[in-house]
Design a protein around this motif. Structure first.
Motif, PDB file in Angstrom:
ATOM      1  N   ARG A  34      44.485  26.895  42.209  1.00  0.00           N
ATOM      2  CA  ARG A  34      43.720  27.993  41.592  1.00  0.00           C
ATOM      3  C   ARG A  34      44.375  28.434  40.292  1.00  0.00           C
ATOM      4  O   ARG A  34      43.713  28.609  39.265  1.00  0.00           O
ATOM      5  CB  ARG A  34      43.607  29.174  42.568  1.00  0.00           C
ATOM      6  CG  ARG A  34      42.790  30.331  42.032  1.00  0.00           C
ATOM      7  CD  ARG A  34      42.702  31.462  43.030  1.00  0.00           C
ATOM      8  NE  ARG A  34      43.988  32.047  43.335  1.00  0.00           N
ATOM      9  CZ  ARG A  34      44.585  33.014  42.614  1.00  0.00           C
ATOM     10  NH1 ARG A  34      43.999  33.473  41.532  1.00  0.00           N
ATOM     11  NH2 ARG A  34      45.743  33.496  42.970  1.00  0.00           N
ATOM     12  N   LYS A  71      42.930  28.141  36.444  1.00  0.00           N
ATOM     13  CA  LYS A  71      42.830  29.317  35.579  1.00  0.00           C
ATOM     14  C   LYS A  71      43.531  29.053  34.248  1.00  0.00           C
ATOM     15  O   LYS A  71      43.037  29.427  33.182  1.00  0.00           O
ATOM     16  CB  LYS A  71      43.477  30.539  36.249  1.00  0.00           C
ATOM     17  CG  LYS A  71      42.621  31.179  37.324  1.00  0.00           C
ATOM     18  CD  LYS A  71      43.322  32.305  38.023  1.00  0.00           C
ATOM     19  CE  LYS A  71      43.632  33.441  37.100  1.00  0.00           C
ATOM     20  NZ  LYS A  71      42.962  34.687  37.430  1.00  0.00           N
ATOM     21  N   LYS A 108      46.759  27.919  46.339  1.00  0.00           N
ATOM     22  CA  LYS A 108      47.089  28.938  45.333  1.00  0.00           C
ATOM     23  C   LYS A 108      47.487  28.274  44.025  1.00  0.00           C
ATOM     24  O   LYS A 108      47.089  28.707  42.939  1.00  0.00           O
ATOM     25  CB  LYS A 108      48.240  29.817  45.827  1.00  0.00           C
ATOM     26  CG  LYS A 108      47.867  30.772  46.925  1.00  0.00           C
ATOM     27  CD  LYS A 108      49.082  31.590  47.307  1.00  0.00           C
ATOM     28  CE  LYS A 108      48.820  32.453  48.503  1.00  0.00           C
ATOM     29  NZ  LYS A 108      50.023  33.182  48.939  1.00  0.00           N
TER      30      LYS A 108
END
Length: 142
Positions: A122, A126, A119
């Motif tokens: 990610r 981003k 997580k």
């Protein structure tokens, strides 16, 4: 004894469940191609076949294959070879392979959660993309 199509060690399809039609073939063959019906159209009614176990029938009908009609009939066209007999064998082999693909039930998917590190990666990716795209914005010429 009736002729059978051997699909696996436990499954055989009797020849009287198969419908073969011989038509003229396109492709190589010279003048012979206009005279002799060498292509084979093999039909097998999956929905009404008493030889197929119910789970196999459901898996085969559940496939989204363009060769299966709405009525549950599998239609195979074989015209790769110049002789009727080789095309007939080719169609039967492809039918056996298609039925064999439905013999084994797929393993059920076990739902998993992404790890905390995944997580975080990610979100970092981003953030980096966002920064790159913001840098592309309009420039003010002060």
């Amino acid at each position: 004894m009736r002729a059978m199509l051997q699909v696996s060690a436990t499954l055989e399809i009797p020849d009287d469940e198969l419908v073969e039609r011989f038509v003229r073939s396109s492709g190589p063959g010279g003048q012979n191609v206009n005279k002799v019906a060498t292509a084979v159209e093999l039909r097998f009614d999956i929905a009404a076949s008493p030889s197929l176990p119910e789970p196999v029938r459901e898996r085969l009908l559940g496939k989204r294959d363009r060769r299966v009609t709405d009525a549950g009939v599998l239609v195979l066209n074989a015209q790769r070879f110049r002789t009727q007999e080789r095309n007939r064998e080719d169609a039967r082999e492809r039918l056996a392979a298609f039925i064999a693909s439905g013999l084994h039930a797929p393993a059920p998917r076990i739902a998993t959660r992404p790890s905390r590190a995944a997580k975080q990666r990610r979100l970092n990716d981003k953030r980096e993309r966002s920064t790159i795209k913001q840098a592309r914005g309009r420039r003010t010429w002060d």
